[in-house]
Design a protein around this motif. Structure first.
Motif, PDB file in Angstrom:
ATOM      1  N   ILE A  46      43.186  49.704  20.171  1.00  0.00           N
ATOM      2  CA  ILE A  46      41.454  49.550  20.499  1.00  0.00           C
ATOM      3  C   ILE A  46      41.189  49.460  21.836  1.00  0.00           C
ATOM      4  O   ILE A  46      42.250  48.501  23.059  1.00  0.00           O
ATOM      5  CB  ILE A  46      41.166  48.332  19.915  1.00  0.00           C
ATOM      6  N   LYS A  47      40.516  49.782  22.652  1.00  0.00           N
ATOM      7  CA  LYS A  47      40.099  49.396  23.842  1.00  0.00           C
ATOM      8  C   LYS A  47      39.371  48.344  24.364  1.00  0.00           C
ATOM      9  O   LYS A  47      38.552  48.099  23.178  1.00  0.00           O
ATOM     10  CB  LYS A  47      39.040  50.746  24.979  1.00  0.00           C
ATOM     11  N   SER A  48      40.410  47.469  25.101  1.00  0.00           N
ATOM     12  CA  SER A  48      39.591  45.973  25.121  1.00  0.00           C
ATOM     13  C   SER A  48      39.479  45.648  26.829  1.00  0.00           C
ATOM     14  O   SER A  48      40.126  46.055  27.594  1.00  0.00           O
ATOM     15  CB  SER A  48      40.787  45.427  24.646  1.00  0.00           C
ATOM     16  N   VAL A  49      38.288  45.263  27.104  1.00  0.00           N
ATOM     17  CA  VAL A  49      38.241  43.984  28.629  1.00  0.00           C
ATOM     18  C   VAL A  49      37.656  42.598  28.866  1.00  0.00           C
ATOM     19  O   VAL A  49      37.016  42.515  27.580  1.00  0.00           O
ATOM     20  CB  VAL A  49      37.578  45.374  29.648  1.00  0.00           C
ATOM     21  N   THR A  50      38.426  42.232  29.060  1.00  0.00           N
ATOM     22  CA  THR A  50      38.035  40.525  29.373  1.00  0.00           C
ATOM     23  C   THR A  50      37.206  40.187  30.252  1.00  0.00           C
ATOM     24  O   THR A  50      38.155  40.708  31.506  1.00  0.00           O
ATOM     25  CB  THR A  50      39.587  39.829  28.907  1.00  0.00           C
ATOM     26  N   LEU A  51      36.712  39.720  30.778  1.00  0.00           N
ATOM     27  CA  LEU A  51      35.663  39.775  31.809  1.00  0.00           C
ATOM     28  C   LEU A  51      35.234  37.759  32.319  1.00  0.00           C
ATOM     29  O   LEU A  51      34.966  37.818  31.240  1.00  0.00           O
ATOM     30  CB  LEU A  51      34.155  40.075  31.973  1.00  0.00           C
ATOM     31  N   SER A  52      35.963  37.815  33.192  1.00  0.00           N
ATOM     32  CA  SER A  52      35.204  35.645  33.771  1.00  0.00           C
ATOM     33  C   SER A  52      34.225  35.786  34.141  1.00  0.00           C
ATOM     34  O   SER A  52      33.241  37.179  34.631  1.00  0.00           O
ATOM     35  CB  SER A  52      36.416  35.730  34.742  1.00  0.00           C
ATOM     36  N   VAL A  53      33.711  34.924  33.416  1.00  0.00           N
ATOM     37  CA  VAL A  53      31.533  34.197  33.576  1.00  0.00           C
ATOM     38  C   VAL A  53      31.869  33.332  34.809  1.00  0.00           C
ATOM     39  O   VAL A  53      32.067  32.167  34.051  1.00  0.00           O
ATOM     40  CB  VAL A  53      31.347  34.662  32.382  1.00  0.00           C
ATOM     41  N   GLN A  54      31.720  33.096  35.742  1.00  0.00           N
ATOM     42  CA  GLN A  54      31.178  31.929  36.311  1.00  0.00           C
ATOM     43  C   GLN A  54      29.847  31.156  35.977  1.00  0.00           C
ATOM     44  O   GLN A  54      29.213  31.964  35.305  1.00  0.00           O
ATOM     45  CB  GLN A  54      30.937  32.207  37.996  1.00  0.00           C
ATOM     46  N   GLU A  79      35.645  41.033  25.562  1.00  0.00           N
ATOM     47  CA  GLU A  79      35.715  39.556  25.682  1.00  0.00           C
ATOM     48  C   GLU A  79      35.772  38.832  26.964  1.00  0.00           C
ATOM     49  O   GLU A  79      35.340  39.375  27.899  1.00  0.00           O
ATOM     50  CB  GLU A  79      36.971  39.125  25.086  1.00  0.00           C
ATOM     51  N   THR A  80      34.560  37.686  27.053  1.00  0.00           N
ATOM     52  CA  THR A  80      33.587  37.171  28.371  1.00  0.00           C
ATOM     53  C   THR A  80      34.331  35.992  27.926  1.00  0.00           C
ATOM     54  O   THR A  80      34.567  35.057  26.975  1.00  0.00           O
ATOM     55  CB  THR A  80      32.296  36.990  28.172  1.00  0.00           C
ATOM     56  N   VAL A  81      34.738  35.245  29.196  1.00  0.00           N
ATOM     57  CA  VAL A  81      35.771  34.066  29.142  1.00  0.00           C
ATOM     58  C   VAL A  81      35.279  32.721  30.618  1.00  0.00           C
ATOM     59  O   VAL A  81      35.010  33.647  31.743  1.00  0.00           O
ATOM     60  CB  VAL A  81      36.893  34.102  29.521  1.00  0.00           C
ATOM     61  N   GLN A  82      34.849  31.920  30.663  1.00  0.00           N
ATOM     62  CA  GLN A  82      33.910  31.231  31.346  1.00  0.00           C
ATOM     63  C   GLN A  82      34.950  30.374  32.234  1.00  0.00           C
ATOM     64  O   GLN A  82      35.363  29.607  31.370  1.00  0.00           O
ATOM     65  CB  GLN A  82      32.815  29.853  30.351  1.00  0.00           C
ATOM     66  N   THR A  83      34.760  30.948  33.490  1.00  0.00           N
ATOM     67  CA  THR A  83      35.751  29.247  34.436  1.00  0.00           C
ATOM     68  C   THR A  83      35.290  29.378  35.533  1.00  0.00           C
ATOM     69  O   THR A  83      34.185  30.191  36.041  1.00  0.00           O
ATOM     70  CB  THR A  83      37.155  30.771  34.428  1.00  0.00           C
ATOM     71  N   ASP A  84      35.434  28.095  36.093  1.00  0.00           N
ATOM     72  CA  ASP A  84      34.930  28.164  37.106  1.00  0.00           C
ATOM     73  C   ASP A  84      35.870  28.714  39.000  1.00  0.00           C
ATOM     74  O   ASP A  84      36.263  29.127  37.576  1.00  0.00           O
ATOM     75  CB  ASP A  84      35.892  26.673  37.350  1.00  0.00           C
ATOM     76  N   GLU A  85      35.021  29.115  39.970  1.00  0.00           N
ATOM     77  CA  GLU A  85      35.837  29.580  40.234  1.00  0.00           C
ATOM     78  C   GLU A  85      37.062  30.000  40.684  1.00  0.00           C
ATOM     79  O   GLU A  85      37.633  30.913  40.446  1.00  0.00           O
ATOM     80  CB  GLU A  85      34.801  29.496  41.768  1.00  0.00           C
ATOM     81  N   VAL A  86      37.905  28.668  41.295  1.00  0.00           N
ATOM     82  CA  VAL A  86      38.620  28.723  41.629  1.00  0.00           C
ATOM     83  C   VAL A  86      40.001  29.378  40.327  1.00  0.00           C
ATOM     84  O   VAL A  86      40.768  30.057  40.779  1.00  0.00           O
ATOM     85  CB  VAL A  86      39.672  27.605  42.199  1.00  0.00           C
ATOM     86  N   PRO A  87      40.067  28.290  39.331  1.00  0.00           N
ATOM     87  CA  PRO A  87      40.699  28.896  38.175  1.00  0.00           C
ATOM     88  C   PRO A  87      40.531  29.865  37.425  1.00  0.00           C
ATOM     89  O   PRO A  87      41.176  30.803  36.921  1.00  0.00           O
ATOM     90  CB  PRO A  87      40.526  27.357  36.923  1.00  0.00           C
ATOM     91  N   ALA A  88      39.269  30.714  38.000  1.00  0.00           N
ATOM     92  CA  ALA A  88      38.930  32.065  37.967  1.00  0.00           C
ATOM     93  C   ALA A  88      39.791  33.546  38.591  1.00  0.00           C
ATOM     94  O   ALA A  88      40.749  34.134  37.809  1.00  0.00           O
ATOM     95  CB  ALA A  88      37.587  32.864  37.767  1.00  0.00           C
ATOM     96  N   TRP A  89      40.398  32.329  39.784  1.00  0.00           N
ATOM     97  CA  TRP A  89      41.160  33.781  40.677  1.00  0.00           C
ATOM     98  C   TRP A  89      43.057  33.065  39.644  1.00  0.00           C
ATOM     99  O   TRP A  89      43.708  34.241  39.979  1.00  0.00           O
ATOM    100  CB  TRP A  89      41.171  33.140  41.537  1.00  0.00           C
ATOM    101  N   ASP A  90      42.795  32.508  39.146  1.00  0.00           N
ATOM    102  CA  ASP A  90      44.308  32.350  38.145  1.00  0.00           C
ATOM    103  C   ASP A  90      44.382  32.833  37.757  1.00  0.00           C
ATOM    104  O   ASP A  90      45.728  33.494  36.731  1.00  0.00           O
ATOM    105  CB  ASP A  90      44.594  30.787  38.150  1.00  0.00           C
ATOM    106  N   ALA A  91      43.128  32.265  36.502  1.00  0.00           N
ATOM    107  CA  ALA A  91      43.688  33.982  35.296  1.00  0.00           C
ATOM    108  C   ALA A  91      43.203  34.741  35.159  1.00  0.00           C
ATOM    109  O   ALA A  91      44.161  35.689  34.545  1.00  0.00           O
ATOM    110  CB  ALA A  91      42.226  32.758  34.630  1.00  0.00           C
ATOM    111  N   LEU A  92      42.492  35.615  36.706  1.00  0.00           N
ATOM    112  CA  LEU A  92      42.947  36.905  37.178  1.00  0.00           C
ATOM    113  C   LEU A  92      44.226  37.322  37.549  1.00  0.00           C
ATOM    114  O   LEU A  92      44.517  38.518  37.027  1.00  0.00           O
ATOM    115  CB  LEU A  92      41.732  37.312  38.209  1.00  0.00           C
ATOM    116  N   SER A  93      44.873  36.902  38.097  1.00  0.00           N
ATOM    117  CA  SER A  93      46.258  36.892  38.152  1.00  0.00           C
ATOM    118  C   SER A  93      46.936  36.932  37.319  1.00  0.00           C
ATOM    119  O   SER A  93      48.392  37.710  37.830  1.00  0.00           O
ATOM    120  CB  SER A  93      46.747  35.465  39.819  1.00  0.00           C
TER     121      SER A  93
END
Length: 326
Positions: A46-54, A79-93
């Motif tokens: 199953i093809k999937s992608v997860t996007l951060s939403v500020q 899937e979308t996940v709401q994150t604040d700006e700096v935590p979004a970088w951590d989650a992306l890494s």
């Protein structure tokens, strides 16, 4: 919004819970999870992608359009996940999200994750230029043209007093999670003002709209692109000119305007390499301030669900988004 070292949505309950989970693994002493896969990983095949939403509506507009096209044109589960700006970088890494669609500039995170760890890669310009500043309503600036220079703001502090600002004028900010220089600027300019946080972009918009309806004066931290300028015309207050030298000072010493920032996209390095059509699509995604504001206004002003607002834009602009498809 993050707005340079500085910094400037309706979400499901599941996404909100996920955001809390993300925050839980990004604090001091957290294990290195740069190899961890997304918690939303789809079953094999199953093809999937997860996007951060500020939290600001422009960022939500980007993701809403990308989500609709990834689903209906490329066949991905999104899937979308709401994150604040700096935590979004951590989650992306960490690979817990695959992409950030709109970043306003975070030099420290870029140095750590892009240059040193190499767990995040740039994905190009969003096509939108961001700028933060202090703004007053045009109807007030027309009556008092000198209010558009910071040196004259103290003349009007009494008119901008609120219960929250006490005996000083109010400078209205939005979410405390947005990285701003405003407290430092007020102190370093020796202004008779207090920074008051509305709590969120939505709450700040409500306060601005209420003041405009009553033709009351206000001074607010605000940013472009933003659809609200169409409803409430505002004029920027001139601050001392921005310079890289000024921005490189310690945060408490900042004494100049905010920069103008070409907004950027970023991908998890593993996803950029192995994400197939989704990664290529997100690299290709590039639109204008007018495009973003069109979707943002449908979401925030007309109260359309994000997916409906996005689909309306998609239906009207095939000549734009078809260029993004692999």
């Amino acid at each position: 919004m993050a707005r340079t070292k500085l910094r400037p949505a309706a979400r499901t309950a599941a996404a909100a819970v996920s955001a809390v989970a993300l925050l839980g693994v990004t604090g001091c002493g957290a294990a290195d999870m740069t190899k961890q896969s997304s918690p939303f990983a789809a079953p094999e095949g199953i093809k999937s992608v997860t996007l951060s939403v500020q939290s600001w509506v422009g960022a939500q507009a980007n993701v809403a359009v990308a989500e609709q096209l990834l689903k209906h044109e490329l066949g991905y589960r999104v899937e979308t996940v709401q994150t604040d700006e700096v935590p979004a970088w951590d989650a992306l890494s960490q690979g817990r999200v695959d992409a950030i669609m709109e970043d306003w500039g975070h030099p420290e995170q870029e140095k750590l994750y892009v240059e040193e760890k190499k767990t995040i890669v740039p994905a190009g310009d969003l096509g939108v230029t961001g700028h933060i500043g202090w703004y007053v309503p045009k109807y007030w600036a027309d009556e008092h043209p000198d209010v558009t220079n910071w040196k004259n703001l103290d003349k009007y502090a009494d008119e901008l007093r609120t219960p929250e600002s006490g005996d000083r004028g109010q400078l209205l900010d939005g979410s405390p999670s947005y990285v701003t220089n405003d407290k430092a600027l007020v102190k370093n300019f020796d202004l008779d003002y207090k920074v008051v946080f509305a709590g969120s972009e939505a709450a700040q918009i409500t306060q601005i709209q209420q003041s405009a309806k009553q033709k009351k004066p206000f001074l607010t931290y605000w940013y472009k692109p933003q659809w609200l300028f169409e409803e409430v015309p505002m004029v920027e207050v001139e601050l001392p000119e921005y310079s890289d030298e000024c921005a490189a000072q310690e945060p408490e010493d900042i004494d100049c305007a905010y920069p103008t920032t070409p907004l950027q996209k970023y991908l998890n390095a593993g996803f950029a390499k192995n994400g197939g059509e989704a990664a290529e699509f997100l690299k290709n995604f590039k639109w204008t301030e007018q495009d973003q504001n069109e979707v943002s206004q449908l979401i925030a002003a007309e109260k359309l669900p994000p997916e409906e607002a996005a689909q309306r834009w998609i239906d009207d602009h095939p000549e734009v988004w078809k260029k993004w498809l692999p």
